[in-house]
Scaffold this active site. Sequence first.
Site, PDB file in Angstrom:
ATOM      1  N   LYS A  43       9.240  20.458  -0.024  1.00 56.98           N
ATOM      2  CA  LYS A  43       9.482  21.721   0.682  1.00 56.98           C
ATOM      3  C   LYS A  43       8.959  21.650   2.106  1.00 56.98           C
ATOM      4  O   LYS A  43       8.847  22.664   2.774  1.00 56.98           O
ATOM      5  CB  LYS A  43       8.798  22.878  -0.074  1.00 56.98           C
ATOM      6  CG  LYS A  43       9.270  23.058  -1.509  1.00 56.98           C
ATOM      7  CD  LYS A  43       8.443  24.141  -2.228  1.00 56.98           C
ATOM      8  CE  LYS A  43       8.734  24.151  -3.731  1.00 56.98           C
ATOM      9  NZ  LYS A  43       7.688  24.888  -4.487  1.00 56.98           N
ATOM     10  N   HIS A  81      -8.021  -1.462   3.368  1.00 61.36           N
ATOM     11  CA  HIS A  81      -7.969  -1.212   1.934  1.00 61.36           C
ATOM     12  C   HIS A  81      -9.375  -1.533   1.436  1.00 61.36           C
ATOM     13  O   HIS A  81      -9.620  -2.533   0.772  1.00 61.36           O
ATOM     14  CB  HIS A  81      -6.922  -2.143   1.318  1.00 61.36           C
ATOM     15  CG  HIS A  81      -6.562  -1.818  -0.101  1.00 61.36           C
ATOM     16  ND1 HIS A  81      -7.146  -0.801  -0.818  1.00 61.36           N
ATOM     17  CD2 HIS A  81      -5.653  -2.393  -0.949  1.00 61.36           C
ATOM     18  CE1 HIS A  81      -6.608  -0.768  -2.028  1.00 61.36           C
ATOM     19  NE2 HIS A  81      -5.716  -1.708  -2.131  1.00 61.36           N
ATOM     20  N   ARG A 108      -3.601   7.086  -0.855  1.00 60.37           N
ATOM     21  CA  ARG A 108      -2.879   5.931  -0.311  1.00 60.37           C
ATOM     22  C   ARG A 108      -1.716   6.460   0.521  1.00 60.37           C
ATOM     23  O   ARG A 108      -0.998   7.380   0.110  1.00 60.37           O
ATOM     24  CB  ARG A 108      -2.328   5.051  -1.422  1.00 60.37           C
ATOM     25  CG  ARG A 108      -1.247   4.084  -0.892  1.00 60.37           C
ATOM     26  CD  ARG A 108      -0.916   2.994  -1.839  1.00 60.37           C
ATOM     27  NE  ARG A 108      -2.055   2.115  -1.996  1.00 60.37           N
ATOM     28  CZ  ARG A 108      -1.995   0.932  -2.621  1.00 60.37           C
ATOM     29  NH1 ARG A 108      -0.857   0.508  -3.133  1.00 60.37           N
ATOM     30  NH2 ARG A 108      -3.076   0.184  -2.726  1.00 60.37           N
ATOM     31  N   ARG A 113      -1.902  -1.112  -9.790  1.00 62.22           N
ATOM     32  CA  ARG A 113      -3.265  -1.574  -9.881  1.00 62.22           C
ATOM     33  C   ARG A 113      -4.257  -0.565  -9.314  1.00 62.22           C
ATOM     34  O   ARG A 113      -5.196  -0.154  -9.986  1.00 62.22           O
ATOM     35  CB  ARG A 113      -3.403  -2.844  -9.049  1.00 62.22           C
ATOM     36  CG  ARG A 113      -3.836  -4.075  -9.746  1.00 62.22           C
ATOM     37  CD  ARG A 113      -3.491  -5.257  -8.856  1.00 62.22           C
ATOM     38  NE  ARG A 113      -2.070  -5.192  -8.589  1.00 62.22           N
ATOM     39  CZ  ARG A 113      -1.158  -5.615  -9.450  1.00 62.22           C
ATOM     40  NH1 ARG A 113      -1.516  -6.171 -10.565  1.00 62.22           N
ATOM     41  NH2 ARG A 113       0.125  -5.479  -9.183  1.00 62.22           N
ATOM     42  N   THR A 114      -4.033  -0.168  -8.061  1.00 60.99           N
ATOM     43  CA  THR A 114      -5.044   0.641  -7.398  1.00 60.99           C
ATOM     44  C   THR A 114      -5.106   2.048  -7.983  1.00 60.99           C
ATOM     45  O   THR A 114      -6.180   2.578  -8.246  1.00 60.99           O
ATOM     46  CB  THR A 114      -4.778   0.685  -5.883  1.00 60.99           C
ATOM     47  OG1 THR A 114      -4.600  -0.639  -5.410  1.00 60.99           O
ATOM     48  CG2 THR A 114      -5.946   1.321  -5.152  1.00 60.99           C
TER      49      THR A 114
END
Lengths: 302, 302, 302
Positions: free
Chosen positions: A83, A133, A105, A55-56
């Site tokens: 790495k 959020h 996120r 969704r986000t």
Amino acid sequence: MIKHFLSLSSFATNDIQSLIDRAHFFSLHSKQPDKINHLLKNKIFANLFYEPSTRTRCSFEIAAKRLGAEVVNFVPENSSVKKGETLYDTLKTFESLGVDGIVLRHADDRVFDGLHARFNLPLLNAGAGKFEHPSQGLLDLLTLKQEFGGLNGLKIAVCGDIKHSRVAGSLMVAAEKFGMEIYLCGPESLLPTTTQAFIKKAHFDDILPSVDAVMMLRIQLERHESLELDGEAYHKQFGLSEKRVNTMKKEAIILHPGPFNRGVEIADEVVEHKQSRIFKQMSNGVFSRMAVLEWAVSGEHK
Amino acid sequence: MIKHFLSLSSFATNDIQSLIDRAHFFSLHSKQPDKINHLLKNKIFANLFYEPSTRTRCSFEIAAKRLGAEVVNFVPENSSVKKGETLYDTLKTFESLGVDGIVLRHADDRVFDGLHARFNLPLLNAGAGKFEHPSQGLLDLLTLKQEFGGLNGLKIAVCGDIKHSRVAGSLMVAAEKFGMEIYLCGPESLLPTTTQAFIKKAHFDDILPSVDAVMMLRIQLERHESLELDGEAYHKQFGLSEKRVNTMKKEAIILHPGPFNRGVEIADEVVEHKQSRIFKQMSNGVFSRMAVLEWAVSGEHK
Amino acid sequence: MIKHFLSLSSFATNDIQSLIDRAHFFSLHSKQPDKINHLLKNKIFANLFYEPSTRTRCSFEIAAKRLGAEVVNFVPENSSVKKGETLYDTLKTFESLGVDGIVLRHADDRVFDGLHARFNLPLLNAGAGKFEHPSQGLLDLLTLKQEFGGLNGLKIAVCGDIKHSRVAGSLMVAAEKFGMEIYLCGPESLLPTTTQAFIKKAHFDDILPSVDAVMMLRIQLERHESLELDGEAYHKQFGLSEKRVNTMKKEAIILHPGPFNRGVEIADEVVEHKQSRIFKQMSNGVFSRMAVLEWAVSGEHK
């Protein structure tokens, strides 16, 4: 000044109001793309998602593209993170590559602490650990405002895994600014221990008849170290069944940030109930992120 | 004629010069997108990365998008490679799909040998095994030229895992063409055995005071079959510490292709030292790839 | 009315004919992008691939971009599918996010059954289990029509793992509509048990000299629970070798949906044989999907 979008708490109430109004404007123009598809022309955003998201991530990507911007998706699994590159260096890399903003996120609650001051481009919080959020907070406010005309005095029950929910975190920040009352329900062990005056704990069945909205939250099993969930038992005690919906006011609405587990925190038939605004929230998520992206790049670079 | 971008060695010196000049032009116009965002309109590039990458993949993607082109990202993990498709057939597929150029990274040193002659669209080398990484070579040359005005006679130390580094490979090709002197430093086992006249081995601490630039390389653990790295011991012997930077000329610069391991080949505080051009290299990477993409599609199809 | 693209069987013959004609039009304009790059401006498609794919996913993406549309790629591995979200809810999410169509590939044969009626945007089948792959059917028809001028009466051998092939499924649907004769060849255990009048089983070597086209299919090991394939033995019995091609009519053509396993169902040297149209099929795949996408969004939303 660089405009970071990290937490609703750092915004003045009328600045949040402006973002909501702008998001509402975009919702009205969603069928007239030619009026808005040039607003972020020549901008490129990087989408950095260190946790799974549908969704986000897609919401930010679609928001950017609707305004004429481009998006570069960064998948840590296929990257130099393998790495041993640090998050700071990955972000610095994208800054150097010349993107116009970074949507991030991350599982770390405190990922933005002290970080944003070191960057010369907007950082946008798309969900940080269990804390905030903020674009979800905006879309919740937009949905409530479209429904009720205003926000002041609204009574909202939040039910579920509140302790592990950044969605609840951002809602509570917003509630204080806009004079909403929050009632926390759910298993005692999943409720936060300290609360403020406008946040009260309540028994789910007791509070439902008097609220304007109920926000149901998923049990975030991925954030619990060891928790076995008996979905059926949970549903009986805290799930939003049709029977419980029938105790709510007819004009009250049902919210859920998604993804949902049907039959656990929410009954199958309630997801698309006439009082549900769950899918409207998702649509509003795109409009809210359009407002956020536009706002972020309107700042001046140092 | 199809214009492949496979190795700096196949270019005449003044053709490389033209690419550097064009990349510099793009660096000057990075804040005027309207002047360049139409140059590759209607072009679509395929990004095929068979090894993890942040910088290079996103750099090519951003370069394409800044010029108005589109990019299709191919992730081998989610593809028909899982059904046993060969690289040749995957490339032939993208040719058939009508893309305008293929950007390819692969672990095989010799991946392009004999391959390019079988394709009717530009192939662009984004890193092939341990051998060449020509767009990295270009961005290094651009960074040096912006700093020193010219390239002839520059003395450059390269320190680290040179044997496994395609970055060093491309720099050495360029050094010969532009009359630069290269000094190789690092653990004896990680240095190449045969060298040319303009390439000398040197002791790191001995050569640092006299070079114009030092390029630090990461130990590419993923290319060693069995190597345990004692980061601290390595840092003491071959890491670029602030103390070592202080022995360098004040106008000398520090380069690193990234990703870096802070505290191993480069000290934390040196990464953003005032003599460091590490993040500038990344910015120049986008400008260099813009020049390369524009050049590649300017050829005629057979 | 919402226009879903789920199966060729639901189309009238002349509607398929219109799509083929439109795809052919796009093939003629592939070098004049300015004539077509505005047709799907402001449209955003979501590409949801629950199975690995190179050709089809990128083909739909390139088709969309050639017409000026944007594409959002959804990778189940990095998404809320990990949090237990159902397919229906994922699709409903993309509908709510405001995309203009969803391109879906899924392992479930019956994934679209009853699903499409619940959505207010076009769903496009990019391969469903073993049953249908209608855009592949279109590109096969386009390739045959470009070759032979018409489709009626064409004789086509299909050889390989027909039981597990959605490609064969869509071809057989099309064959009935356009009056083509289909001859099924391959290991008895991989042929379907029930067939219709225009579909006959045949011995591969017996039928090859009389067909207009042969479509070779890969043994889809990923769809067999336990099958060990002796590639060499299979090739001897059912592989399209140069020797077998020499028994075919000179104007007959060779088709394969890809990916192919060289040396198993098709000899290395036959892939690019002068009678092969395998890579032309891939090019036609982009043109066919352009026609499909344009058709799908031309419907009215409810």
